[in-house]
Write a protein that holds these residues in place. Structure first.
Motif, PDB file in Angstrom:
ATOM      1  N   LEU A 301       0.829  -1.203   0.000  1.00  0.00           N
ATOM      2  CA  LEU A 301       0.000   0.000   0.000  1.00  0.00           C
ATOM      3  C   LEU A 301       0.869   1.261   0.000  1.00  0.00           C
ATOM      4  O   LEU A 301       0.614   2.209  -0.767  1.00  0.00           O
ATOM      5  N   ILE A 302       1.895   1.273   0.847  1.00  0.00           N
ATOM      6  CA  ILE A 302       2.800   2.429   0.907  1.00  0.00           C
ATOM      7  C   ILE A 302       3.493   2.618  -0.442  1.00  0.00           C
ATOM      8  O   ILE A 302       3.622   3.748  -0.939  1.00  0.00           O
ATOM      9  N   ASP A 303       3.927   1.509  -1.057  1.00  0.00           N
ATOM     10  CA  ASP A 303       4.543   1.596  -2.381  1.00  0.00           C
ATOM     11  C   ASP A 303       3.613   2.283  -3.378  1.00  0.00           C
ATOM     12  O   ASP A 303       4.021   3.215  -4.086  1.00  0.00           O
ATOM     13  N   LEU A 304       2.361   1.814  -3.436  1.00  0.00           N
ATOM     14  CA  LEU A 304       1.408   2.373  -4.398  1.00  0.00           C
ATOM     15  C   LEU A 304       1.188   3.868  -4.162  1.00  0.00           C
ATOM     16  O   LEU A 304       1.122   4.657  -5.113  1.00  0.00           O
ATOM     17  N   LYS A 305       1.082   4.258  -2.895  1.00  0.00           N
ATOM     18  CA  LYS A 305       0.865   5.671  -2.564  1.00  0.00           C
ATOM     19  C   LYS A 305       2.064   6.514  -2.992  1.00  0.00           C
ATOM     20  O   LYS A 305       1.912   7.603  -3.561  1.00  0.00           O
ATOM     21  N   ILE A 306       3.272   6.011  -2.697  1.00  0.00           N
ATOM     22  CA  ILE A 306       4.487   6.763  -3.060  1.00  0.00           C
ATOM     23  C   ILE A 306       4.635   6.836  -4.573  1.00  0.00           C
ATOM     24  O   ILE A 306       4.909   7.900  -5.132  1.00  0.00           O
ATOM     25  N   TRP A 307       4.430   5.714  -5.262  1.00  0.00           N
ATOM     26  CA  TRP A 307       4.553   5.712  -6.724  1.00  0.00           C
ATOM     27  C   TRP A 307       3.538   6.657  -7.366  1.00  0.00           C
ATOM     28  O   TRP A 307       3.856   7.398  -8.287  1.00  0.00           O
ATOM     29  N   ASN A 308       2.308   6.610  -6.855  1.00  0.00           N
ATOM     30  CA  ASN A 308       1.251   7.436  -7.436  1.00  0.00           C
ATOM     31  C   ASN A 308       1.490   8.922  -7.164  1.00  0.00           C
ATOM     32  O   ASN A 308       1.061   9.783  -7.933  1.00  0.00           O
ATOM     33  N   GLY A 309       2.192   9.214  -6.061  1.00  0.00           N
ATOM     34  CA  GLY A 309       2.446  10.610  -5.704  1.00  0.00           C
ATOM     35  C   GLY A 309       3.707  11.187  -6.314  1.00  0.00           C
ATOM     36  O   GLY A 309       3.996  12.373  -6.151  1.00  0.00           O
ATOM     37  N   PHE A 310       4.459  10.338  -7.026  1.00  0.00           N
ATOM     38  CA  PHE A 310       5.719  10.806  -7.582  1.00  0.00           C
ATOM     39  C   PHE A 310       5.478  11.843  -8.673  1.00  0.00           C
ATOM     40  O   PHE A 310       4.621  11.668  -9.529  1.00  0.00           O
ATOM     41  N   LYS A 311       6.224  12.929  -8.638  1.00  0.00           N
ATOM     42  CA  LYS A 311       6.168  13.945  -9.692  1.00  0.00           C
ATOM     43  C   LYS A 311       7.104  13.491 -10.802  1.00  0.00           C
ATOM     44  O   LYS A 311       8.302  13.326 -10.585  1.00  0.00           O
ATOM     45  N   LEU A 312       6.555  13.248 -11.969  1.00  0.00           N
ATOM     46  CA  LEU A 312       7.356  12.763 -13.084  1.00  0.00           C
ATOM     47  C   LEU A 312       7.872  13.945 -13.896  1.00  0.00           C
ATOM     48  O   LEU A 312       7.093  14.718 -14.443  1.00  0.00           O
ATOM     49  N   TRP A 313       9.183  14.071 -13.933  1.00  0.00           N
ATOM     50  CA  TRP A 313       9.832  15.204 -14.599  1.00  0.00           C
ATOM     51  C   TRP A 313      10.244  14.818 -16.025  1.00  0.00           C
ATOM     52  O   TRP A 313      10.307  13.622 -16.356  1.00  0.00           O
ATOM     53  N   PRO A 314      10.586  15.794 -16.861  1.00  0.00           N
ATOM     54  CA  PRO A 314      11.113  15.474 -18.195  1.00  0.00           C
ATOM     55  C   PRO A 314      12.279  14.476 -18.149  1.00  0.00           C
ATOM     56  O   PRO A 314      12.376  13.599 -19.014  1.00  0.00           O
ATOM     57  N   TYR A 366      12.744   4.273 -13.708  1.00  0.00           N
ATOM     58  CA  TYR A 366      11.957   3.433 -12.794  1.00  0.00           C
ATOM     59  C   TYR A 366      10.684   4.130 -12.277  1.00  0.00           C
ATOM     60  O   TYR A 366       9.634   3.476 -12.158  1.00  0.00           O
ATOM     61  N   PRO A 367      10.738   5.426 -11.923  1.00  0.00           N
ATOM     62  CA  PRO A 367       9.488   6.060 -11.467  1.00  0.00           C
ATOM     63  C   PRO A 367       8.358   5.988 -12.491  1.00  0.00           C
ATOM     64  O   PRO A 367       7.186   5.918 -12.106  1.00  0.00           O
ATOM     65  N   ILE A 368       8.698   5.974 -13.795  1.00  0.00           N
ATOM     66  CA  ILE A 368       7.660   5.816 -14.828  1.00  0.00           C
ATOM     67  C   ILE A 368       7.068   4.402 -14.744  1.00  0.00           C
ATOM     68  O   ILE A 368       5.847   4.221 -14.752  1.00  0.00           O
ATOM     69  N   GLU A 369       7.964   3.394 -14.662  1.00  0.00           N
ATOM     70  CA  GLU A 369       7.506   2.000 -14.547  1.00  0.00           C
ATOM     71  C   GLU A 369       6.580   1.847 -13.339  1.00  0.00           C
ATOM     72  O   GLU A 369       5.501   1.240 -13.421  1.00  0.00           O
ATOM     73  N   ASN A 370       7.006   2.401 -12.210  1.00  0.00           N
ATOM     74  CA  ASN A 370       6.221   2.243 -10.980  1.00  0.00           C
ATOM     75  C   ASN A 370       4.930   3.047 -11.011  1.00  0.00           C
ATOM     76  O   ASN A 370       3.921   2.621 -10.456  1.00  0.00           O
ATOM     77  N   SER A 371       4.972   4.194 -11.669  1.00  0.00           N
ATOM     78  CA  SER A 371       3.750   4.986 -11.827  1.00  0.00           C
ATOM     79  C   SER A 371       2.720   4.224 -12.666  1.00  0.00           C
ATOM     80  O   SER A 371       1.524   4.236 -12.371  1.00  0.00           O
ATOM     81  N   LYS A 372       3.208   3.532 -13.680  1.00  0.00           N
ATOM     82  CA  LYS A 372       2.320   2.700 -14.514  1.00  0.00           C
ATOM     83  C   LYS A 372       1.697   1.586 -13.671  1.00  0.00           C
ATOM     84  O   LYS A 372       0.503   1.314 -13.772  1.00  0.00           O
ATOM     85  N   LYS A 373       2.524   0.940 -12.833  1.00  0.00           N
ATOM     86  CA  LYS A 373       2.014  -0.122 -11.964  1.00  0.00           C
ATOM     87  C   LYS A 373       0.940   0.423 -11.023  1.00  0.00           C
ATOM     88  O   LYS A 373      -0.093  -0.194 -10.795  1.00  0.00           O
ATOM     89  N   ALA A 374       1.225   1.607 -10.434  1.00  0.00           N
ATOM     90  CA  ALA A 374       0.280   2.214  -9.498  1.00  0.00           C
ATOM     91  C   ALA A 374      -1.035   2.531 -10.180  1.00  0.00           C
ATOM     92  O   ALA A 374      -2.118   2.276  -9.633  1.00  0.00           O
ATOM     93  N   SER A 375      -0.961   3.066 -11.410  1.00  0.00           N
ATOM     94  CA  SER A 375      -2.182   3.408 -12.153  1.00  0.00           C
ATOM     95  C   SER A 375      -2.999   2.155 -12.427  1.00  0.00           C
ATOM     96  O   SER A 375      -4.230   2.155 -12.299  1.00  0.00           O
TER      97      SER A 375
END
Length: 381
Positions: A301-314, A366-375
């Motif tokens: 759950l913490i992983d999903l929250k952190i991944w979903n909250g990540f600000k994805l930069w250029p 990796y933050p993109i990969e994890n953001s996709k997983k969270a979504s």
């Protein structure tokens, strides 16, 4: 003597004497001359000699030093989600961990600006072996986590830390910051270690250690740097790991990382507070599953929250596209941003070394990969 003397920050009654131990230290003078470039050193030294609390030290010296660091080495700090937090309330902040000093310092700066309870923060004792850094960390309300222990010594150290965290949150109404894992994330893949969560429950008495999480307010936090100032310094360890080799740190490696993290280029930074996990923790607590499985559920759950909250930069989108040889996210960055990132990449990395290049790009992708997983997980829910 208190049982926590070996790990705790200073008490307010000890602050002035501690300051006087380091007031003429060349490192403190360098930090303060950087922070107050137009002030005569006699001015800030006079203020320090009249400082008698951790809060005053943090607000009058650490906070302006941090603002100067942001001014000199970043393109600004943005925030989100802090409106979910209440004044005079203690929270357990669990965040991804990229930078030794800045992660917790930036969070505390935001808490201070928004009138919220600042944290006591975990720091590995390997980072504060120099006497000056040890004193400064205690003045900045850090508590020490002993590294390199095994067996009984590890358990006793973990129990002591757990007891200290319980005391801070439940008896002193003091917020606590801890990373989601031991040490910084080197490869960009931010994953909560179940062992960190288990450590937090060690001091909970009775048959239901997981019940500790119901007594407190757990807040996952995402910290996003557009450029990681220590990215290239993380490469040797990543290469060793990819080759299944044991990595041995050089003597001053932690200190070099600490300094580079503070003064290296970061571009934009974002801190996102991802809500308080009250309802979710109640649901997990009521599940008829073993304690270990409850910790697994909470870690996920913490992983999903952190991944979903990540600000994805250029930098994240560019790295993902370069790594995969695609232009999937070409609309998320400009030609100029891509050229600037590639210039930085070419300056830092031997791009003919495919293994090194892959590790460097993966750190940002990796933050993109994890953001996709969270979504994907959020859609299922």
């Amino acid at each position: 003597m208190s049982k926590f003397d070996s790990i705790r920050p200073y008490y307010d009654a000890e602050v002035n004497a501690a300051i006087r131990q380091i007031i003429d230290d060349p490192m403190l003078e360098a930090i303060m001359n950087f922070t107050f470039p137009n002030e005569n050193p006699a001015h800030w030294k006079g203020l320090m000699r009249h400082t008698h609390s951790l809060r005053d030290f943090q607000i009058n010296f650490i906070y302006p030093a941090l603002m100067k660091v942001l001014e000199k080495s970043s393109d600004g700090l943005s925030t989100g989600g802090f409106e979910a937090l209440e004044p005079n309330t203690a929270y357990l902040f669990i965040s991804n961990h990229r930078d030794i000093i800045l992660d917790t310092s930036l969070l505390n700066a935001c808490l201070y600006e928004k009138g919220l309870v600042m944290t006591t923060s975990a720091i590995g004792d390997n980072l504060i072996k120099k006497p000056f850094l040890h004193i400064l960390s205690r003045l900045n309300r850090n508590f020490a986590i002993r590294r390199g222990l095994t067996g009984r010594a590890l358990f006793e150290s973990s129990l002591l830390v757990s007891e200290y965290i319980h005391k801070s949150l439940l008896r002193e109404n003091r917020s606590v910051w801890t990373a989601q894992r031991e040490g910084r994330t080197k490869d960009g893949n931010d994953i909560t270690q179940k062992g960190v969560l288990k450590m937090l429950t060690l001091a909970e008495e009775g048959q239901n250690p997981f019940g500790f999480f119901e007594k407190i307010r757990v807040v996952p936090v995402s910290i996003s740097y557009e450029y990681d100032p220590t990215d290239i310094l993380k490469m040797p360890e990543l290469l060793a790991k990819s080759r299944d080799e044991k990595y041995v740190k050089s003597e001053n490696e932690d200190f070099v990382n600490l300094l580079r993290g503070i003064m290296g280029t970061k571009k934009r930074i974002h801190i996102q507070v991802n809500g308080v996990l009250d309802e979710e923790i109640k649901e997990i607590s009521q599940m008829d599953i073993p304690q270990s499985d409850k910790l697994t559920q909470l870690a996920s759950l913490i992983d999903l929250k952190i991944w979903n909250g990540f600000k994805l930069w250029p930098s994240n989108y560019i790295s993902y596209d370069l790594l995969h040889g695609k232009e999937e996210f070409a609309s998320c960055y400009t030609k100029e941003e891509k050229e600037a990132f590639q210039k930085r990449l070419n300056e830092k990395v031997d791009t003919k070394n495919s293994e090194l290049l892959k590790n460097f790009l993966s750190m940002y992708a990796y933050p993109i990969e994890n953001s996709k997983k969270a979504s994907a997980e959020m859609k299922k829910a």
